[in-house]
Design a protein around this motif. Sequence first.
Motif, PDB file in Angstrom:
ATOM      1  N   ARG A  19      33.132  80.866  45.094  1.00  0.00           N
ATOM      2  CA  ARG A  19      33.728  79.886  44.207  1.00  0.00           C
ATOM      3  C   ARG A  19      33.118  78.524  44.507  1.00  0.00           C
ATOM      4  NH1 ARG A  19      39.979  77.889  43.478  1.00  0.00           N
ATOM      5  NH2 ARG A  19      39.531  76.830  45.449  1.00  0.00           N
ATOM      6  N   LEU A  20      32.493  77.953  43.499  1.00  0.00           N
ATOM      7  CA  LEU A  20      31.932  76.618  43.618  1.00  0.00           C
ATOM      8  C   LEU A  20      32.960  75.591  43.150  1.00  0.00           C
ATOM      9  CD1 LEU A  20      28.332  77.163  42.184  1.00  0.00           C
ATOM     10  CD2 LEU A  20      29.192  77.547  44.509  1.00  0.00           C
ATOM     11  N   SER A  21      32.927  74.439  43.793  1.00  0.00           N
ATOM     12  CA  SER A  21      33.803  73.336  43.415  1.00  0.00           C
ATOM     13  C   SER A  21      32.962  72.106  43.113  1.00  0.00           C
ATOM     14  CB  SER A  21      34.782  73.011  44.546  1.00  0.00           C
ATOM     15  OG  SER A  21      35.594  74.120  44.853  1.00  0.00           O
ATOM     16  N   CYS A  22      33.497  71.253  42.255  1.00  0.00           N
ATOM     17  CA  CYS A  22      32.828  69.995  41.916  1.00  0.00           C
ATOM     18  C   CYS A  22      33.908  68.926  41.841  1.00  0.00           C
ATOM     19  CB  CYS A  22      32.103  70.133  40.589  1.00  0.00           C
ATOM     20  SG  CYS A  22      31.421  68.589  39.935  1.00  0.00           S
ATOM     21  N   ALA A  23      33.822  67.944  42.710  1.00  0.00           N
ATOM     22  CA  ALA A  23      34.810  66.876  42.749  1.00  0.00           C
ATOM     23  C   ALA A  23      34.159  65.567  42.312  1.00  0.00           C
ATOM     24  CB  ALA A  23      35.371  66.738  44.154  1.00  0.00           C
ATOM     25  N   ALA A  24      34.926  64.769  41.584  1.00  0.00           N
ATOM     26  CA  ALA A  24      34.455  63.455  41.162  1.00  0.00           C
ATOM     27  C   ALA A  24      35.026  62.407  42.086  1.00  0.00           C
ATOM     28  CB  ALA A  24      34.872  63.179  39.730  1.00  0.00           C
ATOM     29  N   SER A  25      34.224  61.430  42.397  1.00  0.00           N
ATOM     30  CA  SER A  25      34.652  60.394  43.330  1.00  0.00           C
ATOM     31  C   SER A  25      35.700  59.513  42.691  1.00  0.00           C
ATOM     32  CB  SER A  25      33.450  59.556  43.764  1.00  0.00           C
ATOM     33  OG  SER A  25      32.826  58.988  42.635  1.00  0.00           O
ATOM     34  N   GLY A  26      36.947  59.659  43.165  1.00  0.00           N
ATOM     35  CA  GLY A  26      38.004  58.758  42.754  1.00  0.00           C
ATOM     36  C   GLY A  26      38.403  58.843  41.295  1.00  0.00           C
ATOM     37  N   ARG A  27      37.980  59.890  40.594  1.00  0.00           N
ATOM     38  CA  ARG A  27      38.313  59.975  39.176  1.00  0.00           C
ATOM     39  C   ARG A  27      38.795  61.380  38.848  1.00  0.00           C
ATOM     40  NH1 ARG A  27      35.603  56.371  35.512  1.00  0.00           N
ATOM     41  NH2 ARG A  27      34.540  54.704  36.639  1.00  0.00           N
ATOM     42  N   THR A  28      39.628  61.463  37.835  1.00  0.00           N
ATOM     43  CA  THR A  28      39.929  62.786  37.306  1.00  0.00           C
ATOM     44  C   THR A  28      38.821  63.164  36.337  1.00  0.00           C
ATOM     45  OG1 THR A  28      41.172  61.969  35.419  1.00  0.00           O
ATOM     46  CG2 THR A  28      42.397  62.294  37.464  1.00  0.00           C
ATOM     47  N   LEU A  29      38.722  64.440  36.094  1.00  0.00           N
ATOM     48  CA  LEU A  29      37.668  64.938  35.214  1.00  0.00           C
ATOM     49  C   LEU A  29      38.178  65.213  33.807  1.00  0.00           C
ATOM     50  CD1 LEU A  29      35.921  67.372  37.707  1.00  0.00           C
ATOM     51  CD2 LEU A  29      35.253  65.038  37.104  1.00  0.00           C
ATOM     52  N   SER A  30      39.437  64.880  33.552  1.00  0.00           N
ATOM     53  CA  SER A  30      40.028  65.235  32.260  1.00  0.00           C
ATOM     54  C   SER A  30      39.379  64.492  31.100  1.00  0.00           C
ATOM     55  CB  SER A  30      41.530  64.954  32.272  1.00  0.00           C
ATOM     56  OG  SER A  30      41.778  63.590  32.576  1.00  0.00           O
ATOM     57  N   SER A  31      38.733  63.360  31.390  1.00  0.00           N
ATOM     58  CA  SER A  31      38.092  62.596  30.316  1.00  0.00           C
ATOM     59  C   SER A  31      36.693  63.090  29.983  1.00  0.00           C
ATOM     60  CB  SER A  31      37.997  61.120  30.734  1.00  0.00           C
ATOM     61  OG  SER A  31      39.271  60.574  30.948  1.00  0.00           O
ATOM     62  N   TYR A  32      36.257  64.107  30.682  1.00  0.00           N
ATOM     63  CA  TYR A  32      34.875  64.558  30.552  1.00  0.00           C
ATOM     64  C   TYR A  32      34.808  66.012  30.117  1.00  0.00           C
ATOM     65  CZ  TYR A  32      34.041  60.426  33.414  1.00  0.00           C
ATOM     66  OH  TYR A  32      34.001  59.153  33.902  1.00  0.00           O
ATOM     67  N   ALA A  33      33.865  66.287  29.271  1.00  0.00           N
ATOM     68  CA  ALA A  33      33.441  67.660  29.093  1.00  0.00           C
ATOM     69  C   ALA A  33      32.528  67.968  30.279  1.00  0.00           C
ATOM     70  CB  ALA A  33      32.680  67.831  27.785  1.00  0.00           C
ATOM     71  N   MET A  34      32.668  69.128  30.831  1.00  0.00           N
ATOM     72  CA  MET A  34      31.946  69.458  32.062  1.00  0.00           C
ATOM     73  C   MET A  34      31.084  70.698  31.878  1.00  0.00           C
ATOM     74  SD  MET A  34      33.013  67.122  34.176  1.00  0.00           S
ATOM     75  CE  MET A  34      32.364  67.769  35.721  1.00  0.00           C
ATOM     76  N   GLY A  35      30.103  70.797  32.736  1.00  0.00           N
ATOM     77  CA  GLY A  35      29.239  71.974  32.670  1.00  0.00           C
ATOM     78  C   GLY A  35      28.685  72.336  34.028  1.00  0.00           C
ATOM     79  N   TRP A  36      28.279  73.560  34.147  1.00  0.00           N
ATOM     80  CA  TRP A  36      27.538  74.066  35.306  1.00  0.00           C
ATOM     81  C   TRP A  36      26.165  74.512  34.823  1.00  0.00           C
ATOM     82  CZ3 TRP A  36      28.940  73.651  40.299  1.00  0.00           C
ATOM     83  CH2 TRP A  36      30.295  73.480  40.616  1.00  0.00           C
ATOM     84  N   PHE A  37      25.167  74.111  35.572  1.00  0.00           N
ATOM     85  CA  PHE A  37      23.793  74.526  35.323  1.00  0.00           C
ATOM     86  C   PHE A  37      23.236  75.072  36.625  1.00  0.00           C
ATOM     87  CE2 PHE A  37      22.789  72.679  31.129  1.00  0.00           C
ATOM     88  CZ  PHE A  37      23.932  71.924  30.918  1.00  0.00           C
ATOM     89  N   ARG A  38      22.109  75.766  36.544  1.00  0.00           N
ATOM     90  CA  ARG A  38      21.460  76.236  37.760  1.00  0.00           C
ATOM     91  C   ARG A  38      19.954  76.201  37.595  1.00  0.00           C
ATOM     92  NH1 ARG A  38      23.201  82.674  37.434  1.00  0.00           N
ATOM     93  NH2 ARG A  38      21.806  83.254  35.725  1.00  0.00           N
TER      94      ARG A  38
END
Length: 125
Positions: A19-38
């Motif tokens: 399981r990979l995790s991605c945390a944003a510094s001091g911000r919630t991610l709800s305002s962003y569309a997010m993606g995973w790439f490799r």
Amino acid sequence: QVQLVESGGGLVQAGGSLRLSCAASGRTLSSYAMGWFRQAPGKEREFVAAISRPDDRTYYADSVKGRFTISRDNAKITLYLQMSSLKPEDTAVYYCAANFRTAYGGGYSSLYDYWGQGTQVTVSS
């Protein structure tokens, strides 16, 4: 400015899970569309999965559909990529990315404004 930090990569045998995790510094991610790439050695970066805002619809590359799951936690602080039934061809550096301009970024890397530094996933046969 958003800083994204991935974690959870490592070495796993084929058929295993990570399981990979991605945390944003001091911000919630709800305002962003997010993606995973490799990106595998010698190959171009490719789309893995995306999650839209605000409804959290999910989208997957055909190569991972049914094996990977993208999600956010309830506080929208962390993005996840649950990877199961891993294959050697899943070996790559995995990157999370954030897009604040549109509700969905999908596989269009140019739509993503912020990128993490990547985490290595190695699947042994």
